[in-house]
Scaffold this motif. Sequence first.
Motif, PDB file in Angstrom:
ATOM      1  N   GLY A  15       0.810  -1.210   0.000  1.00  7.75           N
ATOM      2  CA  GLY A  15       0.000   0.000   0.000  1.00  7.75           C
ATOM      3  C   GLY A  15       0.848   1.265   0.000  1.00  7.75           C
ATOM      4  N   GLN A  16       1.937   1.254   0.765  1.00  6.41           N
ATOM      5  CA  GLN A  16       2.835   2.398   0.794  1.00  6.41           C
ATOM      6  C   GLN A  16       3.503   2.605  -0.560  1.00  6.41           C
ATOM      7  OE1 GLN A  16       5.255   1.088   4.094  1.00  6.41           O
ATOM      8  NE2 GLN A  16       4.143   2.352   5.570  1.00  6.41           N
ATOM      9  N   ARG A  17       3.933   1.509  -1.186  1.00  6.51           N
ATOM     10  CA  ARG A  17       4.563   1.609  -2.509  1.00  6.51           C
ATOM     11  C   ARG A  17       3.576   2.149  -3.545  1.00  6.51           C
ATOM     12  NH1 ARG A  17       6.496  -3.655  -1.487  1.00  6.51           N
ATOM     13  NH2 ARG A  17       5.294  -4.500  -3.216  1.00  6.51           N
ATOM     14  N   MET A  18       2.325   1.688  -3.472  1.00  2.00           N
ATOM     15  CA  MET A  18       1.342   2.118  -4.460  1.00  2.00           C
ATOM     16  C   MET A  18       1.070   3.614  -4.344  1.00  2.00           C
ATOM     17  SD  MET A  18      -0.187   1.043  -7.061  1.00  2.00           S
ATOM     18  CE  MET A  18       0.108  -0.703  -6.822  1.00  2.00           C
ATOM     19  N   ARG A  19       1.054   4.136  -3.138  1.00  2.00           N
ATOM     20  CA  ARG A  19       0.852   5.574  -2.974  1.00  2.00           C
ATOM     21  C   ARG A  19       2.042   6.358  -3.536  1.00  2.00           C
ATOM     22  NH1 ARG A  19      -1.017   6.232   3.188  1.00  2.00           N
ATOM     23  NH2 ARG A  19      -0.278   4.074   3.399  1.00  2.00           N
ATOM     24  N   CYS A  20       3.227   5.806  -3.390  1.00  2.00           N
ATOM     25  CA  CYS A  20       4.407   6.440  -3.983  1.00  2.00           C
ATOM     26  C   CYS A  20       4.370   6.347  -5.502  1.00  2.00           C
ATOM     27  CB  CYS A  20       5.681   5.805  -3.440  1.00  2.00           C
ATOM     28  SG  CYS A  20       6.015   6.171  -1.693  1.00  2.00           S
ATOM     29  N   GLU A  21       3.842   5.241  -6.022  1.00  2.00           N
ATOM     30  CA  GLU A  21       3.704   5.095  -7.477  1.00  2.00           C
ATOM     31  C   GLU A  21       2.757   6.156  -8.035  1.00  2.00           C
ATOM     32  OE1 GLU A  21       5.299   3.178  -9.481  1.00  2.00           O
ATOM     33  OE2 GLU A  21       6.032   1.469  -8.330  1.00  2.00           O
ATOM     34  N   LEU A  22       1.714   6.470  -7.281  1.00  2.00           N
ATOM     35  CA  LEU A  22       0.791   7.526  -7.713  1.00  2.00           C
ATOM     36  C   LEU A  22       1.493   8.876  -7.794  1.00  2.00           C
ATOM     37  CD1 LEU A  22      -2.575   6.723  -5.882  1.00  2.00           C
ATOM     38  CD2 LEU A  22      -2.257   7.005  -8.343  1.00  2.00           C
ATOM     39  N   ILE A  23       2.372   9.133  -6.854  1.00  2.00           N
ATOM     40  CA  ILE A  23       3.125  10.386  -6.898  1.00  2.00           C
ATOM     41  C   ILE A  23       4.003  10.426  -8.144  1.00  2.00           C
ATOM     42  CG2 ILE A  23       4.921  11.742  -5.746  1.00  2.00           C
ATOM     43  CD1 ILE A  23       3.760  10.833  -3.085  1.00  2.00           C
ATOM     44  N   CYS A  24       4.639   9.293  -8.477  1.00  2.00           N
ATOM     45  CA  CYS A  24       5.446   9.230  -9.701  1.00  2.00           C
ATOM     46  C   CYS A  24       4.614   9.587 -10.933  1.00  2.00           C
ATOM     47  CB  CYS A  24       6.030   7.824  -9.878  1.00  2.00           C
ATOM     48  SG  CYS A  24       7.293   7.360  -8.687  1.00  2.00           S
ATOM     49  N   ALA A  25       3.380   9.100 -10.961  1.00  2.00           N
ATOM     50  CA  ALA A  25       2.524   9.317 -12.129  1.00  2.00           C
ATOM     51  C   ALA A  25       1.970  10.735 -12.192  1.00  2.00           C
ATOM     52  CB  ALA A  25       1.373   8.318 -12.113  1.00  2.00           C
ATOM     53  N   LEU A  26       1.941  11.431 -11.048  1.00  2.00           N
ATOM     54  CA  LEU A  26       1.268  12.732 -10.994  1.00  2.00           C
ATOM     55  C   LEU A  26       2.183  13.912 -10.687  1.00  2.00           C
ATOM     56  CD1 LEU A  26      -1.962  11.597  -9.123  1.00  2.00           C
ATOM     57  CD2 LEU A  26      -1.915  12.707 -11.361  1.00  2.00           C
ATOM     58  N   ILE A  27       3.467  13.665 -10.459  1.00  2.00           N
ATOM     59  CA  ILE A  27       4.366  14.722 -10.018  1.00  2.00           C
ATOM     60  C   ILE A  27       4.444  15.861 -11.031  1.00  2.00           C
ATOM     61  CG2 ILE A  27       6.474  13.734 -11.016  1.00  2.00           C
ATOM     62  CD1 ILE A  27       6.146  15.322  -7.522  1.00  2.00           C
ATOM     63  N   HIS A  28       4.236  15.555 -12.315  1.00  2.00           N
ATOM     64  CA  HIS A  28       4.337  16.580 -13.358  1.00  2.00           C
ATOM     65  C   HIS A  28       2.971  17.155 -13.744  1.00  2.00           C
ATOM     66  CE1 HIS A  28       3.561  12.761 -15.280  1.00  2.00           C
ATOM     67  NE2 HIS A  28       3.237  13.350 -16.404  1.00  2.00           N
ATOM     68  N   SER A  29       1.952  16.875 -12.930  1.00  2.00           N
ATOM     69  CA  SER A  29       0.592  17.414 -13.127  1.00  2.00           C
ATOM     70  C   SER A  29       0.052  17.122 -14.524  1.00  2.00           C
ATOM     71  CB  SER A  29       0.573  18.924 -12.867  1.00  2.00           C
ATOM     72  OG  SER A  29       1.029  19.240 -11.583  1.00  2.00           O
ATOM     73  N   PRO A  30      -0.070  15.840 -14.895  1.00  2.00           N
ATOM     74  CA  PRO A  30      -0.549  15.505 -16.240  1.00  2.00           C
ATOM     75  C   PRO A  30      -2.026  15.827 -16.418  1.00  2.00           C
ATOM     76  CG  PRO A  30      -0.437  13.523 -14.914  1.00  2.00           C
ATOM     77  CD  PRO A  30       0.164  14.630 -14.087  1.00  2.00           C
ATOM     78  N   LYS A  31      -2.411  16.036 -17.651  1.00  2.00           N
ATOM     79  CA  LYS A  31      -3.817  16.285 -17.968  1.00  2.00           C
ATOM     80  C   LYS A  31      -4.597  14.976 -17.996  1.00  2.00           C
ATOM     81  CE  LYS A  31      -6.796  18.399 -21.503  1.00  2.00           C
ATOM     82  NZ  LYS A  31      -6.836  19.125 -22.795  1.00  2.00           N
ATOM     83  N   TYR A  32      -3.907  13.879 -18.376  1.00  2.00           N
ATOM     84  CA  TYR A  32      -4.547  12.566 -18.484  1.00  2.00           C
ATOM     85  C   TYR A  32      -3.810  11.571 -17.590  1.00  2.00           C
ATOM     86  CZ  TYR A  32      -6.585  14.645 -22.680  1.00  2.00           C
ATOM     87  OH  TYR A  32      -7.256  15.468 -23.545  1.00  2.00           O
ATOM     88  N   LEU A  33      -4.568  10.832 -16.799  1.00  5.73           N
ATOM     89  CA  LEU A  33      -3.999   9.829 -15.905  1.00  5.73           C
ATOM     90  C   LEU A  33      -4.613   8.470 -16.232  1.00  5.73           C
ATOM     91  CD1 LEU A  33      -2.260   9.111 -13.415  1.00  5.73           C
ATOM     92  CD2 LEU A  33      -4.249   9.648 -11.994  1.00  5.73           C
ATOM     93  N   PHE A  34      -3.752   7.485 -16.517  1.00  7.47           N
ATOM     94  CA  PHE A  34      -4.194   6.141 -16.866  1.00  7.47           C
ATOM     95  C   PHE A  34      -3.758   5.184 -15.754  1.00  7.47           C
ATOM     96  CE2 PHE A  34      -3.387   8.491 -20.771  1.00  7.47           C
ATOM     97  CZ  PHE A  34      -4.577   8.327 -21.460  1.00  7.47           C
ATOM     98  N   LEU A  35      -4.721   4.501 -15.155  1.00  4.48           N
ATOM     99  CA  LEU A  35      -4.457   3.613 -14.024  1.00  4.48           C
ATOM    100  C   LEU A  35      -4.913   2.204 -14.358  1.00  4.48           C
ATOM    101  CD1 LEU A  35      -5.844   5.952 -11.210  1.00  4.48           C
ATOM    102  CD2 LEU A  35      -3.469   5.740 -11.950  1.00  4.48           C
TER     103      LEU A  35
END
Length: 296
Positions: free
Chosen positions: A158-178
């Motif tokens: 769970g901790q790793r997954m929350r960090c993975e979300l930060i990796c995906a969103l750190i650059h403030s993307p317009k589109y997020l694919f999960l």
Amino acid sequence: MIEIQHLKFNYITFNKTSGLKGSLKDLFKRQQTTFNVYRDLNLNVQDGEMLGLMGPNGAGKTTLIKLLTGVIEPAGGKIDIDGTTPSTKSNSFLKQIGVLFGQKSQLSWDLPATDTFDLIAKIYNLAPSEYRNRLNELTTMLNVTDFVNRPVRKLSLGQRMRCELICALIHSPKYLFLDEPTLGLDITTQHAIYTFLKEENQRYGTTIIITSHSLQDIERLADRVVVMVKGNFVYDGTTTALPVNVSEHQSFAIQLDRGDGAANNIVVPANEVASRVAKIGFEHIISVTRVGEDGI
């Protein structure tokens, strides 16, 4: 806006012949099989939508995410995201997307998550002040400040997954694919991720497409759900209209694939849809439609 028009995709597998003679034969001539994942797939996703993509294993959900992010190229048809074809992998396009595959990781196993965040910030050329503000926002919202400086190998799933979300969103993307972002997570962590993604969508208008086997994921997050079976969309609408919460007086037509290219329908009352679908199996179902309407 995401537009998918007449999308086609296939892949080739090679068959292995058993035995020593078969192995020798395969050296010179291998038998191959072509699998058509999509023959004519169409879908539009408006900016700011939260779209849930459901379906059984092998339906083509993860393949669609890979096509939308440019990891693989279609065999035909068109994918257009804000005027860009994903397979071109242009810098302007890549800066607009974030992606998280539940079975893959961007984090370095022996390093703390913050090192990966720093690296991603460099890749996207984020200004130091912009990066610090965004990182502080994400770490606070996801409640990861207590462990982001630990080696990733010492973190829970769970901790790793929350960090993975930060990796995906750190650059403030317009589109997020999960792709299966809550796979294997406990209920508390799932709810924390639900809350965070809802807030990210509402605050920044981020378009989010999430694949999941869990109806709970889709109900908690998505405004709209599409159900994919055998590379086709058999339902596109709201979660409240899915045949899991309907009036007992309604009936549904289940269109079956007979395996010979033909199809036939059976009509069942609403309270029997779930049991019938489970008994028949997703792989034999083309669509489920409310009788007397254009869709479920």
